[in-house]
Write a protein that holds these residues in place. Sequence first.
Motif, PDB file in Angstrom:
ATOM      1  N   ARG A 131      10.734   6.601   2.718  1.00  0.00           N
ATOM      2  CA  ARG A 131      11.787   6.588   3.743  1.00  0.00           C
ATOM      3  C   ARG A 131      11.635   5.457   4.756  1.00  0.00           C
ATOM      4  O   ARG A 131      12.610   5.064   5.403  1.00  0.00           O
ATOM      5  CB  ARG A 131      11.864   7.952   4.455  1.00  0.00           C
ATOM      6  CG  ARG A 131      10.766   8.234   5.450  1.00  0.00           C
ATOM      7  CD  ARG A 131      10.803   9.696   5.908  1.00  0.00           C
ATOM      8  NE  ARG A 131      12.068  10.058   6.500  1.00  0.00           N
ATOM      9  CZ  ARG A 131      12.302  10.062   7.807  1.00  0.00           C
ATOM     10  NH1 ARG A 131      11.363   9.710   8.665  1.00  0.00           N
ATOM     11  NH2 ARG A 131      13.482  10.429   8.270  1.00  0.00           N
ATOM     12  N   ASP A 132      10.447   4.908   4.916  1.00  0.00           N
ATOM     13  CA  ASP A 132      10.265   3.860   5.917  1.00  0.00           C
ATOM     14  C   ASP A 132      10.090   2.467   5.340  1.00  0.00           C
ATOM     15  O   ASP A 132       9.867   1.532   6.086  1.00  0.00           O
ATOM     16  CB  ASP A 132       9.088   4.192   6.833  1.00  0.00           C
ATOM     17  CG  ASP A 132       9.534   4.920   8.088  1.00  0.00           C
ATOM     18  OD1 ASP A 132      10.475   4.438   8.733  1.00  0.00           O
ATOM     19  OD2 ASP A 132       8.963   5.964   8.404  1.00  0.00           O
ATOM     20  N   GLY A 133      10.189   2.318   4.031  1.00  0.00           N
ATOM     21  CA  GLY A 133      10.143   0.978   3.444  1.00  0.00           C
ATOM     22  C   GLY A 133       8.996   0.123   3.938  1.00  0.00           C
ATOM     23  O   GLY A 133       9.166  -1.072   4.208  1.00  0.00           O
ATOM     24  N   TRP A 134       7.819   0.711   4.059  1.00  0.00           N
ATOM     25  CA  TRP A 134       6.702   0.025   4.701  1.00  0.00           C
ATOM     26  C   TRP A 134       6.341  -1.283   4.016  1.00  0.00           C
ATOM     27  O   TRP A 134       5.801  -2.200   4.659  1.00  0.00           O
ATOM     28  CB  TRP A 134       5.476   0.934   4.738  1.00  0.00           C
ATOM     29  CG  TRP A 134       5.592   2.094   5.673  1.00  0.00           C
ATOM     30  CD1 TRP A 134       5.632   3.419   5.346  1.00  0.00           C
ATOM     31  CD2 TRP A 134       5.690   2.041   7.097  1.00  0.00           C
ATOM     32  NE1 TRP A 134       5.748   4.197   6.477  1.00  0.00           N
ATOM     33  CE2 TRP A 134       5.787   3.372   7.570  1.00  0.00           C
ATOM     34  CE3 TRP A 134       5.716   0.998   8.024  1.00  0.00           C
ATOM     35  CZ2 TRP A 134       5.891   3.683   8.921  1.00  0.00           C
ATOM     36  CZ3 TRP A 134       5.821   1.310   9.380  1.00  0.00           C
ATOM     37  CH2 TRP A 134       5.912   2.634   9.813  1.00  0.00           C
ATOM     38  N   PHE A 135       6.597  -1.399   2.733  1.00  0.00           N
ATOM     39  CA  PHE A 135       6.123  -2.569   1.990  1.00  0.00           C
ATOM     40  C   PHE A 135       7.241  -3.544   1.649  1.00  0.00           C
ATOM     41  O   PHE A 135       7.038  -4.483   0.884  1.00  0.00           O
ATOM     42  CB  PHE A 135       5.427  -2.102   0.701  1.00  0.00           C
ATOM     43  CG  PHE A 135       4.324  -1.110   0.952  1.00  0.00           C
ATOM     44  CD1 PHE A 135       3.124  -1.507   1.519  1.00  0.00           C
ATOM     45  CD2 PHE A 135       4.505   0.236   0.665  1.00  0.00           C
ATOM     46  CE1 PHE A 135       2.116  -0.596   1.775  1.00  0.00           C
ATOM     47  CE2 PHE A 135       3.505   1.160   0.915  1.00  0.00           C
ATOM     48  CZ  PHE A 135       2.298   0.743   1.472  1.00  0.00           C
ATOM     49  N   ASP A 136       8.425  -3.343   2.209  1.00  0.00           N
ATOM     50  CA  ASP A 136       9.558  -4.210   1.908  1.00  0.00           C
ATOM     51  C   ASP A 136       9.266  -5.656   2.314  1.00  0.00           C
ATOM     52  O   ASP A 136       8.678  -5.918   3.372  1.00  0.00           O
ATOM     53  CB  ASP A 136      10.810  -3.743   2.655  1.00  0.00           C
ATOM     54  CG  ASP A 136      11.312  -2.398   2.161  1.00  0.00           C
ATOM     55  OD1 ASP A 136      10.763  -1.887   1.181  1.00  0.00           O
ATOM     56  OD2 ASP A 136      12.248  -1.855   2.780  1.00  0.00           O
ATOM     57  N   VAL A 137       9.690  -6.591   1.492  1.00  0.00           N
ATOM     58  CA  VAL A 137       9.595  -8.020   1.789  1.00  0.00           C
ATOM     59  C   VAL A 137      10.947  -8.651   1.485  1.00  0.00           C
ATOM     60  O   VAL A 137      11.710  -8.144   0.659  1.00  0.00           O
ATOM     61  CB  VAL A 137       8.495  -8.716   0.951  1.00  0.00           C
ATOM     62  CG1 VAL A 137       7.119  -8.222   1.352  1.00  0.00           C
ATOM     63  CG2 VAL A 137       8.723  -8.511  -0.540  1.00  0.00           C
ATOM     64  N   PRO A 138      11.290  -9.748   2.161  1.00  0.00           N
ATOM     65  CA  PRO A 138      12.578 -10.385   1.873  1.00  0.00           C
ATOM     66  C   PRO A 138      12.712 -10.835   0.433  1.00  0.00           C
ATOM     67  O   PRO A 138      13.793 -10.800  -0.149  1.00  0.00           O
ATOM     68  CB  PRO A 138      12.605 -11.582   2.834  1.00  0.00           C
ATOM     69  CG  PRO A 138      11.653 -11.212   3.927  1.00  0.00           C
ATOM     70  CD  PRO A 138      10.587 -10.400   3.275  1.00  0.00           C
ATOM     71  N   ARG A 139      11.578 -11.263  -0.149  1.00  0.00           N
ATOM     72  CA  ARG A 139      11.625 -11.734  -1.542  1.00  0.00           C
ATOM     73  C   ARG A 139      10.236 -11.601  -2.143  1.00  0.00           C
ATOM     74  O   ARG A 139       9.250 -12.016  -1.532  1.00  0.00           O
ATOM     75  CB  ARG A 139      12.084 -13.190  -1.585  1.00  0.00           C
ATOM     76  CG  ARG A 139      12.131 -13.771  -2.992  1.00  0.00           C
ATOM     77  CD  ARG A 139      12.607 -15.215  -2.956  1.00  0.00           C
ATOM     78  NE  ARG A 139      12.543 -15.834  -4.278  1.00  0.00           N
ATOM     79  CZ  ARG A 139      12.843 -17.100  -4.527  1.00  0.00           C
ATOM     80  NH1 ARG A 139      13.239 -17.870  -3.536  1.00  0.00           N
ATOM     81  NH2 ARG A 139      12.754 -17.589  -5.750  1.00  0.00           N
ATOM     82  N   LEU A 140      10.162 -11.043  -3.330  1.00  0.00           N
ATOM     83  CA  LEU A 140       8.886 -10.890  -4.027  1.00  0.00           C
ATOM     84  C   LEU A 140       8.540 -12.201  -4.724  1.00  0.00           C
ATOM     85  O   LEU A 140       9.381 -12.798  -5.399  1.00  0.00           O
ATOM     86  CB  LEU A 140       8.991  -9.764  -5.052  1.00  0.00           C
ATOM     87  CG  LEU A 140       7.689  -9.208  -5.617  1.00  0.00           C
ATOM     88  CD1 LEU A 140       6.912  -8.471  -4.542  1.00  0.00           C
ATOM     89  CD2 LEU A 140       7.993  -8.262  -6.783  1.00  0.00           C
ATOM     90  N   THR A 141       7.291 -12.654  -4.550  1.00  0.00           N
ATOM     91  CA  THR A 141       6.854 -13.903  -5.160  1.00  0.00           C
ATOM     92  C   THR A 141       5.817 -13.622  -6.243  1.00  0.00           C
ATOM     93  O   THR A 141       5.275 -12.524  -6.350  1.00  0.00           O
ATOM     94  CB  THR A 141       6.232 -14.841  -4.109  1.00  0.00           C
ATOM     95  OG1 THR A 141       5.007 -14.263  -3.646  1.00  0.00           O
ATOM     96  CG2 THR A 141       7.188 -15.045  -2.934  1.00  0.00           C
TER      97      THR A 141
END
Length: 637
Positions: free
Chosen positions: A412-422
């Motif tokens: 629910r908190d998207g703790w690991f979200d990044v703008p773009r995965l590399t």
Amino acid sequence: MSGPLTTLHQEGRLAAEWPAVRGLLAELDGDDAALLRAGRHLARLDPAEVLAAHPATPAPVVRVTGNGTLAALGPALTAEFARHGLLARVTPSDFGSWVFELGDPGSALYAGLAAATGPAFALCVLDPALVTGEPAPPWRAGDVRRILDEKVTLVERLAEVFAATARGATLVLNTLPLPRELTGQLVDLRERARLGAVWREANARLLRLSRPEVVVVDLDPLIAEGVPAREPRQSVYAKAGLSDALLAAYARETGHVARQAYGLAKKCLVLDLDETVWGGVLGEVGPEGIEAGEGYRGEAFLRFQKVVKQIGTQGVLLAAVSKNDAEPVLRTLREHPGMLLREEDFVQVRANWRPKHDNLAELAKDLNLGTDSFVFADDSAFECGLVRRELPGVAVVRVTEEPALHVERLLRDGWFDVPRLTEDDVARPARYREERTRQDFLTTFDSLEDYLNELGVEVRLAPATPERFARVSQITLRTNQFNLTTRRLQPADVAALAADPGARVLTIASSDRFGDNGLVGAVFLRRDGDTLRIDNFLLSCRVFSRGIEQAVLGAVLRHAGESGARQVRASYRPTARNGKVAAFYPGNGFETVRDGPDGAEFRHVLAGPPPPVAHVRLTADFGDPGLHATTAEQDTP
């Protein structure tokens, strides 16, 4: 548990006690109603008062516009940003002015964003009234298609204006919920289906606007979780096209975006095991008695493991901390037929009877991460509370006794979200496992010097190429410890710097006898007359203390002298997380020319650049032999 925060508000002490607010909000732990009440208190605060008491508080500028009434959004945004330690300075635009505000580069919205000294955000909140108020009877799906095409084309144009005008800021858009009130007016079921198709095609166009400077919040998953899209009376009488609950959920997603912009995304998921990864207490039922894979509860735990494994495949480090004896834990992870997560999925498994917060602190030290890079999931309210108290930087996810809800609680908190995965993200867990091999190798030597001599460190310093811009941006967004100025850059900012003839964006890649570490850092240089400036210097925590930073700095200093510079200038801006590099420049031959609470300025006169680091083999390519001078005036003390 809004009591303590309410008390601070009533006593007029919220501004003075701002650093405590984040912890108080964490204690609410999913109580959305209490969080919104807290947001109403916080929204009454004067940000200037907070900043006067705590000048280092990150305070993003947030400009809000849209086609409907958004009164409920301000308190929700304030609370959600505060959960991440951010003091949101929210300014709403006039009702109905969204096209002018985003379309005119001279508008107050753009002026507010331009005045920001850090990350800034423009929220354009759209609701279905943008479309539903226009078709006149008799209308069909084709009429709605034409309206949707016109509106989405307008949004696309405004996004282009934003990208060209608001450098360094982020535009947040959203998809449009399809109201039953609209589809229900079509009695022809085939025509109703066509309407659903054209509406979703329009939302797909909006979602395709996503890029580093434009984020599109998809409202469909939030509505699918049971959040009502609208409240009919508010929609009709107050022109509030989205419900307060949906605006609160939107605010939560926007808080995640702001957290990323400030480099606060998490890197490591640490799991309790008993009643979190599997059902039952291992010490009581033994490996054969735990619930995993079979039975309705076992299937629920297996579902949770599957989600965790998926997260781990995208560069998130997985670790386990369990109050158990080590042998049965490892045997269960290796041999239990119902387990999807195995020992090799974790960078560390710490099974002992010591306090979990002590294990987390030691894990952070072993991984060379701050504890504020951790998310800790546990079913015990006691353990969760203790970790919150002892390690306030850790994001704590308390899962309940119902394993079917574990996934929802974790995500629910998207703790690991990044703008773009590399590619470097995906390779990260394997590289941390290689680091364990390095640590084992270290124990075979009597001295660190002997270890480094045998490690075979190789470093490649070279100009950033376009395919690396996203990774360089990510380093600026996620590196916090060895980050001398903590300036956060989007890929477009990196590209602009790389194209600037007076600047250089250099990437640092490293490898050793145990493998390729990938792109681990960056140096940003600028030439001002006879001065070479180091605008920023960043290095991943994975490769600290191997001489890489000294080798790179030495190469920069030698290049400066060889290219005709008379001095090198560098600066340090303190944050809560980069204190360990405060003395980096003075410790490497720079003299201090200015020192204050907001940072320090240093100078190296190039009388004697440091010799190469003996155990590091460095290859340096600075591109053009000399950086072209800019028209900026030379800054001398």
